[in-house]
Design a protein around this motif. Structure first.
Motif, short mmCIF file in Angstrom:
data_model
loop_
_atom_site.label_atom_id
_atom_site.label_comp_id
_atom_site.label_asym_id
_atom_site.label_seq_id
_atom_site.Cartn_x
_atom_site.Cartn_y
_atom_site.Cartn_z
N GLY A 163 0.82 -1.20 0.00
CA GLY A 163 0.00 0.00 0.00
C GLY A 163 0.86 1.25 0.00
O GLY A 163 0.58 2.22 -0.72
N TYR A 164 1.92 1.25 0.76
CA TYR A 164 2.85 2.39 0.81
C TYR A 164 3.53 2.57 -0.54
O TYR A 164 3.63 3.69 -1.06
CB TYR A 164 3.88 2.16 1.89
N LEU A 165 4.00 1.48 -1.13
CA LEU A 165 4.68 1.57 -2.42
C LEU A 165 3.73 2.05 -3.52
O LEU A 165 4.13 2.79 -4.42
CB LEU A 165 5.26 0.19 -2.80
N ARG A 166 2.46 1.62 -3.43
CA ARG A 166 1.48 2.03 -4.45
C ARG A 166 1.19 3.52 -4.34
O ARG A 166 1.06 4.22 -5.34
CB ARG A 166 0.20 1.22 -4.27
N GLN A 167 1.07 4.03 -3.11
CA GLN A 167 0.80 5.45 -2.92
C GLN A 167 2.01 6.29 -3.32
O GLN A 167 1.86 7.36 -3.88
CB GLN A 167 0.46 5.71 -1.45
N GLU A 173 11.21 1.84 -10.09
CA GLU A 173 11.73 1.01 -9.01
C GLU A 173 10.66 0.72 -7.97
O GLU A 173 10.63 -0.36 -7.38
CB GLU A 173 12.94 1.69 -8.38
N ASP A 174 9.77 1.69 -7.72
CA ASP A 174 8.68 1.47 -6.77
C ASP A 174 7.74 0.37 -7.28
O ASP A 174 7.31 -0.49 -6.52
CB ASP A 174 7.88 2.76 -6.55
N LEU A 175 7.44 0.42 -8.59
CA LEU A 175 6.59 -0.61 -9.19
C LEU A 175 7.28 -1.97 -9.13
O LEU A 175 6.65 -2.99 -8.85
CB LEU A 175 6.28 -0.24 -10.64
N MET A 176 8.58 -1.97 -9.38
CA MET A 176 9.35 -3.22 -9.33
C MET A 176 9.31 -3.82 -7.94
O MET A 176 9.08 -5.02 -7.77
CB MET A 176 10.80 -2.95 -9.76
N MET A 177 9.54 -3.00 -6.90
CA MET A 177 9.54 -3.49 -5.52
C MET A 177 8.17 -4.03 -5.13
O MET A 177 8.06 -5.09 -4.49
CB MET A 177 9.93 -2.37 -4.56
#
Length: 356
Positions: A163-167, A173-177
């Motif tokens: 949820g944090y990465l999506r926001q 890199e955020d999408l990858m993680m």
């Protein structure tokens, strides 16, 4: 003593891996005449896993270094390992603050390398004193277990990890993680199955071509894993499950972004912003950073937390035992130790005992 050890260690590098059978005998092996010497060397190399071979070489190198410090000279061609030598080595490793598990692994390495180079080595019956000393190390060191908390579905969803990465979602890199975390969870993956240790090898690690999208599921091809050491390959199917953490949707979104970078089929599947393959150290660092950002103590988690969390979540959802074994690719009941039982479940079980 540790300082002297490190200094002498620098003078002899990788002795175990450089010691070839030809160097240990005055006569030329028969295999060399038949052109089979290189084949025999290759078979010795493949007799054990790469990581095990590295540890064995280290143990053997350290053993030879110790002998070099207490003997006038060490000639491998007429060396005969004795129980006393091994006892001194165990004590030496203990002084270096090495763990019981590491010392035991080194002893296995010494035995293997002696076998490889035809160096006489005592039988188990002749090593009773050495095993007693090892038992002393085990009791003196005690059992050191690092906490490994599970990354459960609840930690992943909503305002949790994904949820944090999506926001945040400010970079590729955020999408990858986010995708790597979801795939690791639903695939019951070990960290080494979707990251690389140092350098990328397309024959071992996940490539772009190893993720295939069908109408019903995403196929992930693992070329090698802990329970599949002979590289027969394992194909995992991640189905459409709906919701915000659907592995199918996550993989589709990530693959779409990855293909816009025009990769070749043999390029790494998971990469960071600079185009390099996702390493274990980078993944763990970013994973722990996100945990800190959402208020979770990152010291309690590591790369194996996804596999533990998947097993724990499956048990909490009352998934049958045999299915948990299939999902996690366990060949034994070892999966049971991955399941973390909540205190509330223990309390309910104890209450149930009073009703009979």
């Amino acid at each position: 003593m540790a300082g002297n050890y490190q200094e002498s260690h620098g003078k002899i590098q990788n002795l175990g891996s450089r010691c070839q059978p030809n160097a240990l005998h005055s006569t030329k092996p028969i295999g060399s005449f038949l052109g089979l010497g290189s084949v025999i060397d290759d078979l010795w190399e493949t007799a054990i896993a790469p990581n095990t071979r590295q540890a064995y070489n280290t143990g053997f190198n350290n053993f030879i270094l110790l002998l070099a410090g207490i003997m006038a000279s060490v000639n491998l061609s007429n060396l005969q390992v004795t129980e006393d030598m091994l006892i001194y080595f165990v004590a030496h490793c203990y002084n270096l603050k090495l763990s019981y598990a590491t010392i035991k692994l080194y002893m296995c390495g010494i035995k293997f390398m002696c076998l490889k180079h035809n160096i006489p080595f005592p039988s188990s019956a002749e090593l009773r004193r050495m095993y007693a000393i090892l038992g002393g190390v085990k009791r003196a060191r005690g059992k050191i277990s690092r906490p490994r908390y599970p990354v459960t579905f609840n930690i992943l969803k909503d305002v949790g990890l994904c949820g944090y990465l999506r926001q945040k979602a400010t970079s590729f890199e955020d999408l990858m993680m986010q995708t790597a975390c979801i795939v690791a969870f639903f695939g019951f993956l070990r960290c080494g199955e979707f990251t690389v240790k140092t350098s990328f090898d397309h024959t071992v690690h996940l490539c772009v071509s190893d993720l295939i999208i069908t109408d019903e599921y995403v196929m992930v091809h693992l070329k090698k894993s802990k329970t599949n050491p002979f590289r027969e390959g394992v194909k995992l199917k991640l189905f459409k499950v709906g919701g915000i953490l659907c592995p199918y949707v996550a993989c589709c979104n990530y693959v779409s972004a990855r293909l816009r970078q025009n990769p070749s089929p043999d390029d790494p599947l998971f990469i960071v912003d600079n185009g390099q393959a996702l390493t274990r150290s980078i993944f763990i660092a970013k994973f722990k950073h996100v945990l800190q950002c959402i208020g979770i103590n990152s010291e309690l988690y590591n790369g194996h937390s996804f596999r533990i969390g998947a097993a724990t979540s499956a048990a909490a959802a009352h998934v049958e035992d045999h299915l948990i074994k299939v999902l996690g690719r366990w060949s034994s009941d070892a999966y049971c130790r991955y399941i973390r039982t909540p205190q509330s479940c223990i309390r309910e079980a104890q209450i149930a005992l009073t009703k009979h």
